[in-house]
Design a protein around this motif. Structure first.
Motif, PDB file in Angstrom:
ATOM      1  N   GLY A 161     -33.099  18.388  84.300  1.00  0.00           N
ATOM      2  CA  GLY A 161     -33.707  16.864  83.478  1.00  0.00           C
ATOM      3  C   GLY A 161     -32.452  15.841  83.775  1.00  0.00           C
ATOM      4  N   ASP A 162     -32.920  14.769  83.110  1.00  0.00           N
ATOM      5  CA  ASP A 162     -32.034  13.534  83.385  1.00  0.00           C
ATOM      6  C   ASP A 162     -30.658  13.838  82.870  1.00  0.00           C
ATOM      7  OD1 ASP A 162     -34.120  12.691  84.729  1.00  0.00           O
ATOM      8  OD2 ASP A 162     -35.037  11.381  83.006  1.00  0.00           O
ATOM      9  N   ILE A 163     -29.786  12.688  83.290  1.00  0.00           N
ATOM     10  CA  ILE A 163     -28.378  12.909  82.860  1.00  0.00           C
ATOM     11  C   ILE A 163     -28.077  11.395  82.773  1.00  0.00           C
ATOM     12  CG2 ILE A 163     -25.935  13.177  83.275  1.00  0.00           C
ATOM     13  CD1 ILE A 163     -26.842  15.636  85.102  1.00  0.00           C
ATOM     14  N   PHE A 164     -27.706  10.994  81.475  1.00  0.00           N
ATOM     15  CA  PHE A 164     -27.391   9.607  81.208  1.00  0.00           C
ATOM     16  C   PHE A 164     -25.997   9.554  80.870  1.00  0.00           C
ATOM     17  CE2 PHE A 164     -31.773  10.007  80.514  1.00  0.00           C
ATOM     18  CZ  PHE A 164     -32.161   8.683  80.968  1.00  0.00           C
ATOM     19  N   SER A 165     -25.347   8.713  81.467  1.00  0.00           N
ATOM     20  CA  SER A 165     -23.769   8.524  81.236  1.00  0.00           C
ATOM     21  C   SER A 165     -23.332   7.511  80.743  1.00  0.00           C
ATOM     22  CB  SER A 165     -22.878   9.070  82.394  1.00  0.00           C
ATOM     23  OG  SER A 165     -21.560   8.819  82.259  1.00  0.00           O
ATOM     24  N   GLU A 166     -22.298   7.143  79.693  1.00  0.00           N
ATOM     25  CA  GLU A 166     -21.944   5.983  79.158  1.00  0.00           C
ATOM     26  C   GLU A 166     -20.892   5.479  79.905  1.00  0.00           C
ATOM     27  OE1 GLU A 166     -23.359   3.903  76.830  1.00  0.00           O
ATOM     28  OE2 GLU A 166     -25.047   5.259  76.819  1.00  0.00           O
TER      29      GLU A 166
ATOM     30  N   ILE B 214     -18.531   7.974  86.370  1.00  0.00           N
ATOM     31  CA  ILE B 214     -17.975   9.297  87.054  1.00  0.00           C
ATOM     32  C   ILE B 214     -17.239   8.822  88.358  1.00  0.00           C
ATOM     33  CG2 ILE B 214     -18.693  11.333  88.143  1.00  0.00           C
ATOM     34  CD1 ILE B 214     -21.368  11.103  86.416  1.00  0.00           C
ATOM     35  N   TYR B 215     -16.124   9.383  88.343  1.00  0.00           N
ATOM     36  CA  TYR B 215     -14.960   9.188  89.516  1.00  0.00           C
ATOM     37  C   TYR B 215     -14.865  10.582  90.298  1.00  0.00           C
ATOM     38  CZ  TYR B 215     -13.746   4.750  87.313  1.00  0.00           C
ATOM     39  OH  TYR B 215     -13.719   3.456  86.875  1.00  0.00           O
ATOM     40  N   VAL B 216     -14.938  10.396  91.707  1.00  0.00           N
ATOM     41  CA  VAL B 216     -14.578  11.462  92.424  1.00  0.00           C
ATOM     42  C   VAL B 216     -13.286  11.230  93.332  1.00  0.00           C
ATOM     43  CG1 VAL B 216     -15.688  12.802  94.629  1.00  0.00           C
ATOM     44  CG2 VAL B 216     -17.249  11.789  92.789  1.00  0.00           C
TER      45      VAL B 216
ATOM     46  N   ASP C  68     -26.953  15.705  98.754  1.00  0.00           N
ATOM     47  CA  ASP C  68     -25.785  15.140  97.992  1.00  0.00           C
ATOM     48  C   ASP C  68     -26.133  13.666  98.149  1.00  0.00           C
ATOM     49  OD1 ASP C  68     -23.562  14.221  97.094  1.00  0.00           O
ATOM     50  OD2 ASP C  68     -22.425  15.541  98.026  1.00  0.00           O
ATOM     51  N   TYR C  69     -27.014  12.963  97.457  1.00  0.00           N
ATOM     52  CA  TYR C  69     -27.431  11.631  97.454  1.00  0.00           C
ATOM     53  C   TYR C  69     -26.186  10.592  97.162  1.00  0.00           C
ATOM     54  CZ  TYR C  69     -32.174  12.221  97.977  1.00  0.00           C
ATOM     55  OH  TYR C  69     -33.380  12.671  98.576  1.00  0.00           O
ATOM     56  N   PRO C  70     -25.014  10.913  96.341  1.00  0.00           N
ATOM     57  CA  PRO C  70     -23.931  10.049  95.825  1.00  0.00           C
ATOM     58  C   PRO C  70     -23.235  10.008  97.291  1.00  0.00           C
ATOM     59  CG  PRO C  70     -24.339  11.550  94.093  1.00  0.00           C
ATOM     60  CD  PRO C  70     -25.101  11.955  95.036  1.00  0.00           C
ATOM     61  N   ARG C  71     -22.992  10.890  98.278  1.00  0.00           N
ATOM     62  CA  ARG C  71     -22.254  10.846  99.249  1.00  0.00           C
ATOM     63  C   ARG C  71     -22.962  10.133 100.388  1.00  0.00           C
ATOM     64  NH1 ARG C  71     -20.495  16.449 101.034  1.00  0.00           N
ATOM     65  NH2 ARG C  71     -19.649  15.372 102.866  1.00  0.00           N
TER      66      ARG C  71
END
Length: 131
Positions: free
Chosen positions: A8-13, A16-18, A92-95
């Motif tokens: 499902g979807d994830i929503f963040s307020e 997110i740091y890597v 891995d879409y973020p990368r």
């Protein structure tokens, strides 16, 4: 082996740091040829099939993405096989953002070189017509 698996979807307020500190890295090499490699990929829009829906993937909208099998041919480090017997592939879409940054930089360098060439030709033309 995933530490977190969400269907499902994830929503963040928050953000997110890597970790990406240079002190964590060795054998650093510049990324090159990103534009050509991206050109080998086909971005697609699609709807989930029965297999995707059975695996809990959303089916209420069209999606956009890449085919993991194609991406694995040019950037295998951006594709991971699942642990199950089917070994379904995930992207891995973020990368992928890093590749996009390099591609934009390559386009910028090409643009700058062309712009310099145009300016040189314009100056030569002005010299020729001014004589």
């Amino acid at each position: 082996t995933e530490m977190l698996h969400v269907r499902g979807d994830i929503f963040s307020e928050g953000t997110i740091y890597v970790p990406s500190d240079a002190r964590f890295k060795t054998n650093i090499e510049p990324l090159t040829g990103a534009l050509a490699k991206l050109g080998a990929l086909q971005a697609v829009s699609f709807e989930r099939n029965a297999l995707g829906r059975a695996r809990g993937q959303p089916d209420d909208r069209r999606e956009l993405g890449l085919l993991a099998q194609e991406l694995a041919q040019v950037y295998p480090e951006l594709v991971k096989a699942g642990d199950g017997p089917e070994r379904y592939l995930a992207v891995d879409y973020p990368r992928l953002t890093v590749v996009l940054v390099e591609a934009v930089q390559e386009l910028t360098r090409a643009h700058d070189a062309l712009q310099a060439r145009v300016e040189t030709l314009e100056a030569q033309r002005a010299d020729e017509t001014g004589r």
